[in-house]
Design a protein around this motif. Structure first.
Motif, PDB file in Angstrom:
ATOM      1  N   SER A  12     -40.456 -86.964   9.868  1.00 20.87           N
ATOM      2  CA  SER A  12     -40.730 -88.284   9.280  1.00 20.87           C
ATOM      3  C   SER A  12     -39.684 -89.296   9.719  1.00 20.87           C
ATOM      4  N   ILE A  13     -40.061 -90.568   9.585  1.00 23.70           N
ATOM      5  CA  ILE A  13     -39.102 -91.652   9.790  1.00 23.70           C
ATOM      6  C   ILE A  13     -39.083 -92.501   8.521  1.00 23.70           C
ATOM      7  N   THR A  14     -37.928 -93.038   8.217  1.00 27.44           N
ATOM      8  CA  THR A  14     -37.764 -93.952   7.098  1.00 27.44           C
ATOM      9  C   THR A  14     -37.428 -95.314   7.687  1.00 27.44           C
ATOM     10  N   VAL A  15     -38.252 -96.291   7.353  1.00 24.76           N
ATOM     11  CA  VAL A  15     -38.113 -97.624   7.935  1.00 24.76           C
ATOM     12  C   VAL A  15     -37.841 -98.625   6.826  1.00 24.76           C
ATOM     13  N   GLN A  16     -36.746 -99.384   6.977  1.00 22.86           N
ATOM     14  CA  GLN A  16     -36.442-100.452   6.032  1.00 22.86           C
ATOM     15  C   GLN A  16     -36.914-101.760   6.653  1.00 22.86           C
ATOM     16  N   ILE A  17     -37.837-102.406   5.945  1.00 19.16           N
ATOM     17  CA  ILE A  17     -38.394-103.678   6.398  1.00 19.16           C
ATOM     18  C   ILE A  17     -38.130-104.700   5.306  1.00 19.16           C
ATOM     19  N   ASP A  18     -37.362-105.721   5.641  1.00 17.98           N
ATOM     20  CA  ASP A  18     -36.916-106.704   4.652  1.00 17.98           C
ATOM     21  C   ASP A  18     -36.249-105.955   3.497  1.00 17.98           C
ATOM     22  N   ASP A  19     -36.751-106.087   2.281  1.00 23.84           N
ATOM     23  CA  ASP A  19     -36.130-105.406   1.129  1.00 23.84           C
ATOM     24  C   ASP A  19     -36.926-104.182   0.689  1.00 23.84           C
TER      25      ASP A  19
END
Length: 79
Positions: A12-19
């Motif tokens: 899996s990947i964890t992506v932070q987009i904005d908040d």
């Protein structure tokens, strides 16, 4: 929308987009390329778990991730 950070494991990947944060499942190959499952993009993680991701936002997230990682050591490709 702006990608702040992308981290990952073999599955899996964890992506932070904005908040907000989203976890996208997939598979890391020995190539190395991470093949992400576009169908796993449904909801944001807590505390935004009740916010559904629209089809337009999903396509934009995919575009942003692929663009950001195209020259990375481990590019992310959606299938």
């Amino acid at each position: 929308m702006e990608i702040k950070n992308i981290t990952g494991t073999r599955g899996s990947i964890t992506v932070q987009i904005d908040d907000k944060t989203i976890i996208i499942t997939g598979e890391l190959t020995v190539t190395p390329v991470f093949y992400a499952d576009a169908d796993s993009i449904k909801n944001w993680e807590s505390p935004h778990e009740n916010a559904k991701i629209s089809e337009d936002d999903k396509l934009e997230i995919i575009r942003l991730i692929e663009e950001k990682t195209k020259d990375a050591k481990v590019p992310i490709v959606f299938d």
